[in-house]
Design a protein around this motif. Structure first.
Motif, short mmCIF file in Angstrom:
data_model
loop_
_atom_site.label_atom_id
_atom_site.label_comp_id
_atom_site.label_asym_id
_atom_site.label_seq_id
_atom_site.Cartn_x
_atom_site.Cartn_y
_atom_site.Cartn_z
N SER A 87 -3.92 7.59 6.01
CA SER A 87 -3.91 6.17 6.35
C SER A 87 -2.48 5.65 6.42
O SER A 87 -1.64 6.00 5.59
N GLN A 88 -2.23 4.82 7.42
CA GLN A 88 -0.91 4.21 7.57
C GLN A 88 -0.94 2.72 7.26
O GLN A 88 0.07 2.04 7.37
N LEU A 113 0.38 7.75 -5.85
CA LEU A 113 -0.80 8.61 -5.88
C LEU A 113 -0.44 10.06 -5.61
O LEU A 113 -0.95 10.98 -6.26
N PHE A 114 0.43 10.28 -4.64
CA PHE A 114 0.85 11.64 -4.33
C PHE A 114 1.66 12.23 -5.49
O PHE A 114 1.51 13.41 -5.83
N ALA A 144 0.83 -1.21 0.00
CA ALA A 144 0.00 0.00 0.00
C ALA A 144 0.86 1.26 0.00
O ALA A 144 0.51 2.26 -0.64
N ASP A 145 1.99 1.20 0.69
CA ASP A 145 2.88 2.37 0.73
C ASP A 145 3.38 2.74 -0.67
O ASP A 145 3.51 3.93 -1.00
N VAL A 153 -6.11 12.27 -2.28
CA VAL A 153 -6.08 11.15 -1.33
C VAL A 153 -6.72 11.60 -0.01
O VAL A 153 -6.29 12.58 0.59
N ARG A 209 0.52 4.51 -2.34
CA ARG A 209 0.34 5.84 -1.75
C ARG A 209 1.34 6.83 -2.34
O ARG A 209 1.00 7.96 -2.70
N LYS A 210 2.59 6.39 -2.44
CA LYS A 210 3.64 7.24 -2.98
C LYS A 210 3.32 7.65 -4.42
O LYS A 210 3.44 8.83 -4.80
N ILE A 225 -6.47 2.65 1.20
CA ILE A 225 -6.21 3.99 0.65
C ILE A 225 -7.50 4.48 0.03
O ILE A 225 -8.18 3.74 -0.71
#
Length: 341
Positions: free
Chosen positions: A285-286, A274-275, A267-268, A281, A271-272, A290
């Protein structure tokens, strides 16, 4: 078709499948009275540093929430929770069906605070008409929250203290607990939950098992005749050893934590990306969930190639979608998703 729709769409971790196949011809006592359930319970007690804990194995998340909450909540009372809580949004009124009103408080990134809970309880107690109202009977939160956010130890301690000051048991739903425990910056571990909560769950369904949730009453504080209560709610599995074997496997060689950590790591990466791609976003969320807001048209385009979870219609032109990784998510799948995004 790629699938990032949920974290329970794959059957089970290979280690669990292999053990089930190996013991397929065994005969065991039913209803959790078997060697596998005993072994799993002992490993969970050790992991929680709670030697006196009662550990029960139930079949699924909704059955578990309904069973536990109906058992610990007085007949005349309701369940206090965040408005975004699973029991308030996606369990089809299962708690209300047992006669307990869900008392939803405004959520902040999926959380409530101890101060907020105290204010609610004091307001209820100071109302001269409170005998004609639904009493708060227990407190429900989840770790992580419905939005993938994680309570800190300080936040949990505050909620626990306030709940107990008002004589309310605290129940922590851990359907995705493994992801919270292995999240970056998380400072809450199993012994903390055993100390702060009156009952909590260790989720299996979303963390590598075929099915099943472990319920932990950390101080040997199970409600009287809890097996009967479990059965009344349809949560008691006759072939209980299938649950015990799965949790015994999860708590061997840290498999539970390894599977959860893998889901978070995948997921990380997303996330990266997506940014970097400037997606909208939602929530910090950790864990393995997401949430993104996209136009309806973009959602329809993505749906041609990947399954994502629908969360809500934000407005006439935008929807919120959930990207969810799991123990089974591969690097290749993540790379393909990132290309699509």
């Amino acid at each position: 078709m790629l699938s990032f729709e949920n974290d329970y769409s794959s059957t089970a971790a290979p280690q669990i499948v292999a053990r089930m196949q190996a013991m397929a011809n065994e005969q065991n006592s039913g209803y959790g009275k078997d060697q596998y359930c005993d072994a799993a319970a002992n490993k969970i007690r050790k992991a929680c540093d709670a030697a006196q804990a009662d550990v029960w194995f139930l079949v699924g998340g909704t059955q578990t929430n309904q069973t536990v909450l109906s058992a610990i909540t007085p007949q005349y009372a309701g369940v206090v929770c965040p408005a975004s809580a699973h029991i308030n949004t996606h369990e089809a009124g299962a708690i209300e069906a047992t006669g307990h009103k869900v008392l939803a408080l405004p959520q902040h990134d999926g959380k409530i605070t101890g101060e907020q809970l105290d204010e609610y309880c004091q307001s209820f107690e100071n109302d001269l008409n409170h005998e004609h109202m639904v009493y708060p009977g227990c407190v429900y939160i989840s770790q992580p929250t419905e939005y993938g956010t994680v309570y800190t130890r300080e936040e949990l301690a505050s909620i626990s203290q306030v709940a107990h000051d008002h004589n309310l048991p605290l129940y922590v739903d851990g359907a995705r607990l493994g992801m919270a425990l292995t999240a970056d910056m998380n400072d809450v571990q199993l012994p903390d939950l055993a100390r702060l909560a009156d009952v909590f769950t260790i989720g299996g369904t979303k963390c590598g098992t075929m099915f099943g949730e472990a319920v932990v009453f950390p101080r040997g504080n199970s409600p009287r005749n809890f097996t009967t209560i479990v059965k009344q709610h349809g949560a008691l599995l006759a072939k209980g050893w299938l649950l015990g074997l799965q949790f015994d496997t999860l708590f061997t060689d840290d498999l539970y934590f390894k599977l959860a950590k893998h889901a978070n790591a995948e997921a990380d990466k997303i996330r990266k990306a997506l940014f970097e791609k400037h997606y909208d976003v939602e929530y910090i969320s950790q864990t393995n969930q997401i949430f993104i807001v996209v136009t309806t048209q973009r959602a329809q385009e993505l749906a041609k190639s990947v399954k994502l979870g629908f969360m809500e219609q934000v407005d006439a032109d935008h929807v919120m979608l959930r990207i969810c990784t799991s123990w089974a998510t591969t690097d290749k799948q993540v790379d393909e998703l990132i290309k699509l995004l």
